[in-house]
Motif scaffolding. Structure first.
Motif, PDB file in Angstrom:
ATOM      1  N   GLY A 198       0.808  -1.197   0.060  1.00  0.00           N
ATOM      2  CA  GLY A 198      -0.141  -0.215   0.066  1.00  0.00           C
ATOM      3  C   GLY A 198       0.742   1.291   0.204  1.00  0.00           C
ATOM      4  O   GLY A 198       0.651   2.212  -0.759  1.00  0.00           O
ATOM      5  N   HIS A 199       1.978   1.254   0.733  1.00  0.00           N
ATOM      6  CA  HIS A 199       2.816   2.492   0.851  1.00  0.00           C
ATOM      7  C   HIS A 199       3.420   2.677  -0.448  1.00  0.00           C
ATOM      8  O   HIS A 199       3.512   3.660  -1.028  1.00  0.00           O
ATOM      9  N   ILE A 200       3.800   1.444  -1.434  1.00  0.00           N
ATOM     10  CA  ILE A 200       4.460   1.529  -2.463  1.00  0.00           C
ATOM     11  C   ILE A 200       3.499   2.172  -3.493  1.00  0.00           C
ATOM     12  O   ILE A 200       3.471   2.851  -4.519  1.00  0.00           O
ATOM     13  N   ARG A 201       2.172   1.629  -3.451  1.00  0.00           N
ATOM     14  CA  ARG A 201       1.083   2.040  -4.278  1.00  0.00           C
ATOM     15  C   ARG A 201       1.032   3.736  -4.212  1.00  0.00           C
ATOM     16  O   ARG A 201       0.996   4.105  -5.386  1.00  0.00           O
ATOM     17  N   VAL A 202       0.888   4.186  -3.214  1.00  0.00           N
ATOM     18  CA  VAL A 202       0.551   5.512  -2.962  1.00  0.00           C
ATOM     19  C   VAL A 202       1.733   6.262  -3.369  1.00  0.00           C
ATOM     20  O   VAL A 202       1.471   7.359  -3.958  1.00  0.00           O
ATOM     21  N   LEU A 203       2.898   6.005  -3.279  1.00  0.00           N
ATOM     22  CA  LEU A 203       4.056   6.696  -3.696  1.00  0.00           C
ATOM     23  C   LEU A 203       4.008   6.646  -5.263  1.00  0.00           C
ATOM     24  O   LEU A 203       4.388   7.629  -5.870  1.00  0.00           O
ATOM     25  N   ASN A 204       3.725   5.608  -5.854  1.00  0.00           N
ATOM     26  CA  ASN A 204       3.570   5.514  -7.436  1.00  0.00           C
ATOM     27  C   ASN A 204       2.653   6.316  -7.863  1.00  0.00           C
ATOM     28  O   ASN A 204       2.945   6.769  -8.991  1.00  0.00           O
ATOM     29  N   GLU A 205       1.678   6.398  -7.146  1.00  0.00           N
ATOM     30  CA  GLU A 205       0.381   7.451  -7.576  1.00  0.00           C
ATOM     31  C   GLU A 205       0.811   8.653  -7.484  1.00  0.00           C
ATOM     32  O   GLU A 205       0.591   9.561  -8.452  1.00  0.00           O
ATOM     33  N   GLY A 238       2.239  13.517 -10.489  1.00  0.00           N
ATOM     34  CA  GLY A 238       2.932  14.631  -9.892  1.00  0.00           C
ATOM     35  C   GLY A 238       2.295  15.438  -8.746  1.00  0.00           C
ATOM     36  O   GLY A 238       2.451  16.699  -8.782  1.00  0.00           O
ATOM     37  N   SER A 239       1.816  14.677  -8.034  1.00  0.00           N
ATOM     38  CA  SER A 239       1.189  15.174  -6.933  1.00  0.00           C
ATOM     39  C   SER A 239       2.447  15.688  -5.769  1.00  0.00           C
ATOM     40  O   SER A 239       3.376  15.485  -5.881  1.00  0.00           O
ATOM     41  N   LEU A 240       1.847  16.812  -5.192  1.00  0.00           N
ATOM     42  CA  LEU A 240       2.612  17.638  -4.402  1.00  0.00           C
ATOM     43  C   LEU A 240       2.632  16.994  -2.666  1.00  0.00           C
ATOM     44  O   LEU A 240       3.310  17.468  -1.985  1.00  0.00           O
ATOM     45  N   GLY A 241       1.827  15.715  -2.760  1.00  0.00           N
ATOM     46  CA  GLY A 241       2.197  14.999  -1.368  1.00  0.00           C
ATOM     47  C   GLY A 241       1.027  14.038  -1.330  1.00  0.00           C
ATOM     48  O   GLY A 241       0.504  13.494  -2.394  1.00  0.00           O
ATOM     49  N   LEU A 242       1.012  13.328  -0.237  1.00  0.00           N
ATOM     50  CA  LEU A 242       0.201  12.224   0.074  1.00  0.00           C
ATOM     51  C   LEU A 242      -1.333  12.247   0.563  1.00  0.00           C
ATOM     52  O   LEU A 242      -2.188  11.709   0.494  1.00  0.00           O
ATOM     53  N   SER A 243      -1.369  13.656   1.087  1.00  0.00           N
ATOM     54  CA  SER A 243      -2.683  14.102   1.814  1.00  0.00           C
ATOM     55  C   SER A 243      -3.873  14.698   1.027  1.00  0.00           C
ATOM     56  O   SER A 243      -3.439  14.622  -0.426  1.00  0.00           O
ATOM     57  N   GLU A 244      -5.020  14.822   1.355  1.00  0.00           N
ATOM     58  CA  GLU A 244      -6.113  15.165   0.439  1.00  0.00           C
ATOM     59  C   GLU A 244      -5.712  16.966   0.166  1.00  0.00           C
ATOM     60  O   GLU A 244      -6.729  17.311  -0.117  1.00  0.00           O
ATOM     61  N   ARG A 245      -4.900  17.495   1.031  1.00  0.00           N
ATOM     62  CA  ARG A 245      -4.612  19.134   0.795  1.00  0.00           C
ATOM     63  C   ARG A 245      -4.120  19.261  -0.611  1.00  0.00           C
ATOM     64  O   ARG A 245      -2.991  19.432  -0.639  1.00  0.00           O
ATOM     65  N   SER A 246      -4.917  19.218  -1.491  1.00  0.00           N
ATOM     66  CA  SER A 246      -4.574  19.465  -2.720  1.00  0.00           C
ATOM     67  C   SER A 246      -3.790  20.810  -3.320  1.00  0.00           C
ATOM     68  O   SER A 246      -4.160  21.773  -2.471  1.00  0.00           O
ATOM     69  N   GLY A 247      -2.715  20.732  -3.717  1.00  0.00           N
ATOM     70  CA  GLY A 247      -1.912  21.975  -4.150  1.00  0.00           C
ATOM     71  C   GLY A 247      -0.734  22.508  -2.992  1.00  0.00           C
ATOM     72  O   GLY A 247      -0.410  23.483  -3.340  1.00  0.00           O
ATOM     73  N   ILE A 248      -0.601  21.671  -1.967  1.00  0.00           N
ATOM     74  CA  ILE A 248       0.089  22.134  -0.737  1.00  0.00           C
ATOM     75  C   ILE A 248       1.276  21.060  -0.763  1.00  0.00           C
ATOM     76  O   ILE A 248       0.965  19.818  -0.416  1.00  0.00           O
ATOM     77  N   PHE A 283      12.988   2.946  -7.915  1.00  0.00           N
ATOM     78  CA  PHE A 283      11.692   3.477  -7.544  1.00  0.00           C
ATOM     79  C   PHE A 283      11.783   4.336  -5.930  1.00  0.00           C
ATOM     80  O   PHE A 283      11.269   5.660  -6.149  1.00  0.00           O
ATOM     81  N   TYR A 284      12.512   3.787  -5.155  1.00  0.00           N
ATOM     82  CA  TYR A 284      12.677   4.493  -3.868  1.00  0.00           C
ATOM     83  C   TYR A 284      13.444   5.610  -4.018  1.00  0.00           C
ATOM     84  O   TYR A 284      13.246   6.778  -3.536  1.00  0.00           O
ATOM     85  N   ASP A 285      14.688   5.594  -4.722  1.00  0.00           N
ATOM     86  CA  ASP A 285      15.589   6.897  -4.938  1.00  0.00           C
ATOM     87  C   ASP A 285      14.665   7.810  -5.722  1.00  0.00           C
ATOM     88  O   ASP A 285      14.875   9.128  -5.431  1.00  0.00           O
ATOM     89  N   ARG A 286      13.791   7.665  -6.855  1.00  0.00           N
ATOM     90  CA  ARG A 286      13.090   8.446  -7.393  1.00  0.00           C
ATOM     91  C   ARG A 286      11.919   9.173  -6.399  1.00  0.00           C
ATOM     92  O   ARG A 286      11.878  10.396  -6.393  1.00  0.00           O
ATOM     93  N   CYS A 287      11.414   8.549  -5.521  1.00  0.00           N
ATOM     94  CA  CYS A 287      10.563   8.858  -4.848  1.00  0.00           C
ATOM     95  C   CYS A 287      11.129   9.849  -3.449  1.00  0.00           C
ATOM     96  O   CYS A 287      10.740  10.932  -3.135  1.00  0.00           O
ATOM     97  N   SER A 288      12.342   9.540  -3.336  1.00  0.00           N
ATOM     98  CA  SER A 288      13.067  10.375  -2.215  1.00  0.00           C
ATOM     99  C   SER A 288      13.351  11.554  -2.928  1.00  0.00           C
ATOM    100  O   SER A 288      13.332  12.733  -2.308  1.00  0.00           O
ATOM    101  N   ALA A 289      13.748  11.779  -4.156  1.00  0.00           N
ATOM    102  CA  ALA A 289      14.341  12.943  -5.090  1.00  0.00           C
ATOM    103  C   ALA A 289      12.853  13.744  -5.098  1.00  0.00           C
ATOM    104  O   ALA A 289      13.144  14.823  -4.867  1.00  0.00           O
ATOM    105  N   TRP A 290      11.836  13.072  -5.189  1.00  0.00           N
ATOM    106  CA  TRP A 290      10.576  14.152  -5.322  1.00  0.00           C
ATOM    107  C   TRP A 290      10.225  14.429  -3.831  1.00  0.00           C
ATOM    108  O   TRP A 290       9.931  15.698  -3.785  1.00  0.00           O
TER     109      TRP A 290
END
Length: 312
Positions: free
Chosen positions: A71-78, A83-93, A135-142
């Protein structure tokens, strides 16, 4: 650089098989085999899981829905895919802290705990240095990019939080080629000061690149996408500013993220790039019309922004 979901899931199943063998090595015997099978959600079997579930249809018997790490990998992949700014529902933050605490730290710990040696045989799978690690390295860069964006809105920001390797990972450009694009006198400026940053899989020295230059270069690439910044979040930070440089930098970085590189901003405003750089580096000019035009572009109240610029 896109990593296919099927490749990520393939390596994740191999990783889970490797970790399940740890249970067998620790307990041994029938109890070890039983608990290993229960962990994987399959029937009891003999031999090493890393051999039995190494390829083909056998791997598909491992149901990823059983494992929270999937599940953690899935949300990071999404996040990466959209191009999301985060994992929360606070869109654009921007939310680098949430990305790290709620997902990235789990994946880093998971990868760091995968055994490299089993019964004297080296792990010959692609897990440790394969697509899961990339994948982990790219998510870290993001996450580093999100942190750098948040930092831009600070009063005394560190504008060199990003590494050259971050830009390579985010763009898919080879690191060697990326190094040729950065430097003290190049379009992507470097700080010239070596520093370091830690993550779950190690620590390395790096040369920081200017965040504004990095965003200018990234947003010019057709294969790079990032969500637009929230107008209310941007305005909130502008209203807390006490320095002209902060107001100018905040507006320009919002335009960079929302509309593209400096050339696109200059074209939309009928400015030259030197004027865009002036606002980014030194703050607003004394022309109230310029402030209103820039505010209108980024979607905040033009009169409010012009007043903020005039009052600092």
């Amino acid at each position: 650089m896109t990593i296919r979901t099927t490749d990520i899931e393939h390596d994740l199943r191999i990783a889970l098989a490797l970790k399940s063998d740890d249970i067998y090595f620790a307990l041994g015997g029938s109890e070890g085999r039983r608990l290993r099978a229960e962990y994987l959600g399959v029937g009891v079997f003999d031999g090493l899981a890393s051999d039995v579930f190494s390829e083909g249809n056998e791997l598909l018997h491992i149901d990823l829905g059983r494992f929270e790490i999937a599940g953690h990998i899935r949300v990071l992949n999404e996040m990466i895919s959209t191009g999301s700014l985060g994992l929360s529902e606070r869109s654009g933050i921007p939310g680098h802290d949430i990305v790290r605490q709620d997902a990235l730290d789990f994946v880093g710990h998971f990868l760091s705990s995968i055994p490299a040696v089993a019964l004297g045989g080296l792990d010959s799978t692609s897990v440790r240095n394969g697509c899961l690690r990339r994948f982990y390295d790219r998510c870290s860069a993001w996450a580093d990019l999100l942190e750098a964006i948040e930092e831009i809105f600070a009063e005394d920001p560190d504008l060199y939080r990003l590494r050259v390797s971050d830009l390579a990972l985010l763009s898919g450009v080879e690191l060697r080629s990326m190094r040729n694009r950065v430097g003290p006198d190049k379009p992507i400026r470097t700080s010239g000061i070596r520093s370091h940053r830690e993550n779950a899989l190690g620590e390395a020295s790096f040369v920081g690149v200017n965040t504004l230059d990095a965003l200018d270069w990234l947003t010019a690439r057709r294969d790079f996408h990032i969500d637009k910044l929230s107008e209310s979040w941007v305005l909130q930070r502008m209203e807390a500013a006490t320095k002209r440089e902060t107001l100018g930098r905040a507006a320009i970085v919002t335009a960079l993220i929302n509309f593209g590189p400096r050339t696109a901003i200059a074209h939309r405003l009928n400015w030259n790039e030197q004027k865009v750089n002036q606002w980014a580096e030194h703050g607003p000019t004394d022309n109230a019309d310029d402030a209103r035009d820039l505010a209108t572009l980024v979607g905040i109240d033009p009169e409010n922004y012009a007043a903020l610029c005039a009052n600092i």
